[in-house]
Design a protein around this motif. Structure first.
Motif, short mmCIF file in Angstrom:
data_model
loop_
_atom_site.label_atom_id
_atom_site.label_comp_id
_atom_site.label_asym_id
_atom_site.label_seq_id
_atom_site.Cartn_x
_atom_site.Cartn_y
_atom_site.Cartn_z
N UNK A 34 1.03 -0.89 -0.12
CA UNK A 34 0.25 0.02 -0.21
C UNK A 34 0.97 1.30 0.10
N UNK A 35 0.09 2.37 -0.14
CA UNK A 35 1.10 3.38 -0.22
C UNK A 35 1.71 3.90 1.20
N UNK A 36 1.20 3.15 2.25
CA UNK A 36 1.84 3.38 3.62
C UNK A 36 2.63 2.22 3.98
N UNK A 37 3.12 1.36 3.11
CA UNK A 37 3.79 0.21 3.44
C UNK A 37 3.25 -0.86 3.15
N UNK A 38 4.04 -1.92 3.31
CA UNK A 38 3.55 -3.56 2.98
C UNK A 38 2.52 -3.86 4.04
N UNK A 39 1.33 -4.71 3.79
CA UNK A 39 0.63 -5.34 4.56
C UNK A 39 0.41 -6.72 4.40
N UNK A 103 6.01 -6.45 8.94
CA UNK A 103 7.29 -6.17 9.56
C UNK A 103 8.36 -6.09 8.65
N UNK A 104 9.38 -5.37 9.00
CA UNK A 104 10.67 -5.65 8.27
C UNK A 104 11.03 -7.05 8.89
N UNK A 105 12.21 -7.50 7.96
CA UNK A 105 12.66 -8.61 8.50
C UNK A 105 12.32 -10.13 8.05
#
Ligand SMILES: Cc1ncc(COP(=O)(O)O)c(C=O)c1O
Length: 1002
Positions: A34-39, A103-105
């Protein structure tokens, strides 16, 4: 999008670019952007239980309200006050779908075993999660009660699914579980996550620092249970395949304890529960696999759990003490009381050897103090029998210290790993009383015999007795007496009472005490946990904090003050501070965590605690550290005289003869100096005198020394800030790097292309009205990045320089004297004959000596000038040492070894390059090797941080390598020529771990 039925959800949450399916068999997981990061989109199994999803969402919200910075899933609201919605899948079945921020990682299970700092952080996060869930109530329980660790006993009736020894092993684990069950059942319960396995923990691997725990996920197995179950489950998976699972577990538990203190009772349950959890895991998967006997996945997935359960290196008996110690508690409840009682009785114990011991000389066999043994891998029998004499002690009675790191424990039994540089036990946990054989040994206080036997192994105890004592408060402790006469010890019976002051044995002679100078090894143990049958008398420095608590200084029982026999280790923190105060800041130390080295032997170095390191970096100790032959000639010459070249002496002539015999015949005149820098200064003067020119042509990124003149021809230095840049009389050409340079390996004429740059340099010299004096290059550029120029390069360069009247200088400081294996000098590989050859570093094996060898004609032109003299250059001592180095290379066949080991390393590193794309290039000849790291094999962008990471991690793993190249992205492997096959194996094995870390951190 493949999963069309999720299109509505994707639109609703602004997911563009589709959904990528992740693992999961019944519950489906997808990743979207999404524009605000992964989901993450989670689509639960059809007919899922809404209460369970609601409960997970509520628990996460609850925990985040209590501790907002916990790395828990951030849920995106669906509709109403719900986090999920029903969606019909492709088969028309209703699934609950919910969305959370990704999350990252990567999962911990993919990242691999983590260092103690990360495990401590994981322990701390687990504690914070438990605190945050403390007053959350679970109402809906998961259907699979088999993962409730308090009910793990269900596996008992299924033991027969396991074979032979494994069945017995798990039966033992169940018995231990049953023994702790009453305590476990009484512990308070609370809501716990209950499934922090290594795929529900996300980590973000980083270069140069420990990985960060970035997420704790999947609350689907929450239950009401004791927090030790939470700890045991998380820890069981986090320590899988760890090289030292016991210290890894201690780090985790200590991390938990700091945030949320555990009771001694809880700590005592952790190890049996860890084992029980893994037992449940293997039994459960074996049962499930029954119907699929040929499915290899079962064996593969069980393997790490079995490896941990069957790991013979883990001392389960010691684990309770270890975990308590890590949490700052006494190793047993009684330990503190016993230690205080003994200390209070100091002065009133019966003398163990029938006399007062205060005032006796104290000798040190410490790494810092003693040179015994000369070979830290093999204590000689005569050294063991004459320890005092070796230390210069004249008295028969003397004391050896407690807590002293010693290199005398050379038997394999003291080594903890596969390699010579593996951990080894070095720290003495007793006090030694050296005294004549036959002296009666007495009990300092009443006790009874717990063990009396004769151990006949070389460097073992010989006769050994352990006495059990009881304090007036009823606490039990033990004392050990080692190196006794065999017969006395054998006559004692287990359980036999010994009165205070009673002589119960005699000191053994070297023939019966394991081969040592007669002495008593006197050790105290506050608990028998972990002492096993062997009773270790020396500890691994990495485990010293624990062993110090189990076996404290026994001085009080000898009526001595503690400090008289307590070893004072070098204070490395103070040493570092002193260095900072006394040295300039640009005198750099290697490594983020600097290391102190006190001893060396061949290609190993030993730090202040006696830990061995494999030296894969230092080319100065060419024939190995502390070579006995070098020591012998140096001592011999120092006993005679050490003077300069103004007098006749055979030593400089002997060295000149040996060197010239290795060189082309026209290189017949030698000058001896005391460093590579001084040698290059002289080479410049020779070239200028002979050519009548002044200007120098040299490749970029070269290094020729630290003096003003040498820096002027070293682009590696003069191009650095504040160095004034290139002098007008220096012409730079490209370094002939055919991996990342202008002309690469796909160009058959690259050597010529690089050499032709000399034409431009000569034209520039002519244009400024100058005349060329010569060309200087490291034959294989080292600080430039361990570069092997393409064949034909130097020949084409020399041809051009000579045609212009210049002199060709080969700086062989790095490459000469056999390091390259099949070539004694680097220029041989390039098929050229230089006019001047410069030697340094390895020539004196650490003693400062360099050499310049040239033709008669050049030397004669130079001799037309003033007298040449170097005060230290060519001293009798230096020349004898250098001759010895050349002889050793020959007699120990070190060139052949360099070739064999170099080829092995190259082949091994090329294999690594296949698995790890961060390896851009593997190159080198003999033991002059480079491993170039890149972030992209197409653009060759240098991976500088990765190289730093690998170099520092290898240091943690006890291997020294360097880092070079204009971008510092090339690992430099350049060990003493003595390295062997095992060492090569160790380097490759550890490199693999480091490269894997680099890849996971991308
Ligand atoms: C190729 C080369 N030449 C010369 C020198 C200078 O030698 P020294 O440090 O003995 O003065 C070095 C030192 O690293 C070197 O690598």
């Amino acid at each position: 999008m493949e999963h069309v039925w999720l299109r509505g959800v994707a639109e609703q949450f602004g997911i563009d670019g589709g959904l990528r399916q992740l693992g999961g068999e019944y519950d489906l997981n997808f990743r979207g952007q999404t524009s605000e990061g992964d989901v993450i989109v989670k689509a639960m199994r059809p007919q899922g239980e809404p209460a369970l999803v609601d409960q997970q969402c509520a628990a996460i919200s609850h925990a985040l309200a209590a501790d907002p910075t916990l790395p828990l899933p951030r849920l995106l609201p669906a509709a109403g006050n719900r986090f999920w919605q029903n969606v019909a899948d492709a088969q028309g079945q209703q699934r609950m779908v919910w969305v959370q921020r990704a999350f990252k990682g990567i999962p911990l299970g993919e990242a691999g075993p983590q260092p103690p700092a990360v495990l401590a952080e994981l322990g701390a996060l687990t504690a914070r999660l438990d605190l945050a869930l403390r007053d959350f109530k679970v109402t809906a329980a998961p259907d699979a009660a088999k993962w409730d660790l308090t009910e793990a006993g269900w596996i008992k009736p299924h033991l027969d699914v396991l074979e032979g020894s494994r069945r017995a092993l798990v039966a033992g684990i169940i018995a231990a579980f049953e023994a702790i069950k009453p305590v476990l059942d009484k512990l308070p319960r609370q809501t716990i996550h209950n499934d922090l396995n290594d795929f529900n923990i996300l980590v973000e691997p980083r270069l140069g620092e420990p990985a960060r725990i970035s997420g704790l996920i999947d609350f689907g197995d929450m239950t009401n249970g004791p927090r030790v179950c939470e700890i045991a489950i998380a820890a069981a998976y986090a320590i899988l395949d760890h090289e030292t699972p016991d210290t890894a577990l201690a780090a985790f538990v200590a991390g938990y304890h700091v945030v949320s203190p555990l009771s001694a009772e809880e700590i005592g349950l952790i190890w049996p529960l860890v084992r029980m959890r893994l037992a449940v895991s293997v039994v459960n998967s074996t049962i499930e696999a029954k119907g699929r006997p040929d499915d290899p996945y079962v064996t593969i997935s069980q393997a790490p759990a079995w490896r941990l359960l069957e790991n013979p290196a883990i001392d389960g008996e010691l684990m309770g003490a270890r975990l308590r110690n890590a949490c700052g508690l006494p190793v047993t409840d009684a330990a503190g009381r016993i230690a205080s009682w003994i200390a209070a009785q100091r002065g009133s114990f019966a003398p163990v050897l029938g006399r007062a011991l205060d005032g006796l000389p104290v000798g040190s066999l410490g790494v810092a103090e003693a040179t015994i043994p000369q070979n830290p891998f093999e204590l000689r029998a005569d050294e063991a029998r004459n320890l005092g004499t070796g230390l210069g002690i004249t008295s028969e009675w003397w004391l050896g210290q407690y807590g002293e790191p010693r290199l005398v424990y050379t038997d394999k039994a003291f080594r903890k790993g596969r390699w010579l540089a593996s951990n080894r036990r070095t720290i003495h946990m007793a006090v030694d009383v050296f005294a004549p054989a036959g002296e009666p040994v007495r009990a300092p206080l009443a006790g009874k015999v717990a063990l009396a036997e004769n151990r006949t192994g070389h460097l073992d105890y010989g006769g050994v007795v352990i006495l059990e004592h009881r304090t007036p408060a009823g606490d039990v402790f033990h004392t050990l007496y080692g190196h006794l006469a065999a017969d006395g010890a054998a006559q004692l019976k287990q359980g036999q009472e010994i009165a205070a002051g009673e002589a119960f044995a005699k000191l053994g002679s070297a023939e019966e005490n394991g081969g040592w100078e007669p002495h008593l090894h006197f050790q105290l143990a506050l608990t028998l946990d972990g002492m096993g049958h062997d009773w270790p008398g020396v500890a691994d420095p990495d485990d010293w904090a624990l062993w110090q608590a189990v076996c404290p200084n026994p001085a009080a029982l000898l009526n001595l003050p503690d400090d008289v026999v307590a070893y004072q280790a070098i204070d490395e923190v103070a040493l570092l501070a002193e260095r900072k105060a006394r040295f300039g800041a640009n005198l750099k130390l290697s490594y983020k965590r600097p290391v102190t080295f006190l001893r060396g032997w061949r290609h190993h170095l030993f730090d202040a605690m006696g830990r061995p390191y494999l030296d894969a970096y230092n080319n100065v100790p060419h024939v190995g550290h502390a070579h006995p032959r070098i020591r012998k000639v140096a001592m011999d010459q120092l006993a005679r005289m050490n003077s300069n070249t103004r007098y006749l002496h055979p030593a400089p002539m002997g060295l000149a003869e040996r060197l010239t015999a290795k060189l082309p015949e026209e290189l017949e005149v030698c000058f001896f100096v005391n460093s590579g820098s001084e040698a290059n200064e002289l080479a410049l003067r020779l070239a200028r005198a002979a050519s009548g020119g002044y200007d120098i042509v040299t490749p970029d990124h070269g290094y020729h020394g630290n003096t003003t003149g040498a820096i002027d021809i070293s682009a590696y230095k003069f191009n650095k800030p504040n160095m004034g840049g290139r002098k007008p009389w220096v012409q730079l050409i490209d370094v002939a790097d055919d991996y990342r340079g202008r002309f690469r390996r796909d160009d058959a004429d690259r050597a010529l292309h690089y050499a032709r740059q000399v034409d431009g340099a000569l034209a520039a010299i002519a244009a400024r009205g100058g005349k060329v004096a010569g060309f200087i290059a490291e034959t294989f550029p080292s600080v430039g990045g361990q570069i092997i120029p393409p064949p034909g390069y130097l020949a084409a360069v020399y041809e051009r320089i000579r045609a212009a009247g210049g002199i060709c200088i080969a700086d062989e400081v790095q490459t000469g004297l056999g390091r390259l294996g099949e070539y004694y000098f680097g220029f041989e590989q390039q098929n050229v004959r230089p006019d001047i050859v410069v030697l340094g570093k390895p020539l004196g094996n650490g003693h400062p000596i360099g050499a310049v060898i040239t033709t008669r004609a050049i030397a004669e032109r130079f001799a037309e000038g003033p007298e040449y003299f170097s005060t230290f250059g060519g001293s009798n001592l230096s020349c004898r040492i250098a001759s010895e180095v050349l002889d050793i290379v020959e007699e120990e066949e070190l060139s052949a070894n360099a070739k064999e080991m170099g080829d092995k390393l190259l082949a091994g590193m090329r294999e690594l390059a296949k698995d790890y794309p961060c390896v851009g290039d593997v190159r080198g000849i003999g033991l002059f090797l480079g491993l170039e790291l890149v972030t992209d094999r197409e653009t060759l962008a240098p991976a500088t941080d990765a190289a730093s990471h690998v170099m520092n991690r290898l240091r943690d793993m006890r291997i020294l390598v360097g880092r070079e190249g204009p971008a510092d992205n090339i690992l430099k492997i350049r060990p003493p020529l003595t390295v062997g096959g095992d060492d090569v194996e160790m380097i490759l094995d550890r490199l693999r771990i480091c490269l894997r870390e680099v890849e996971t951190a991308r």
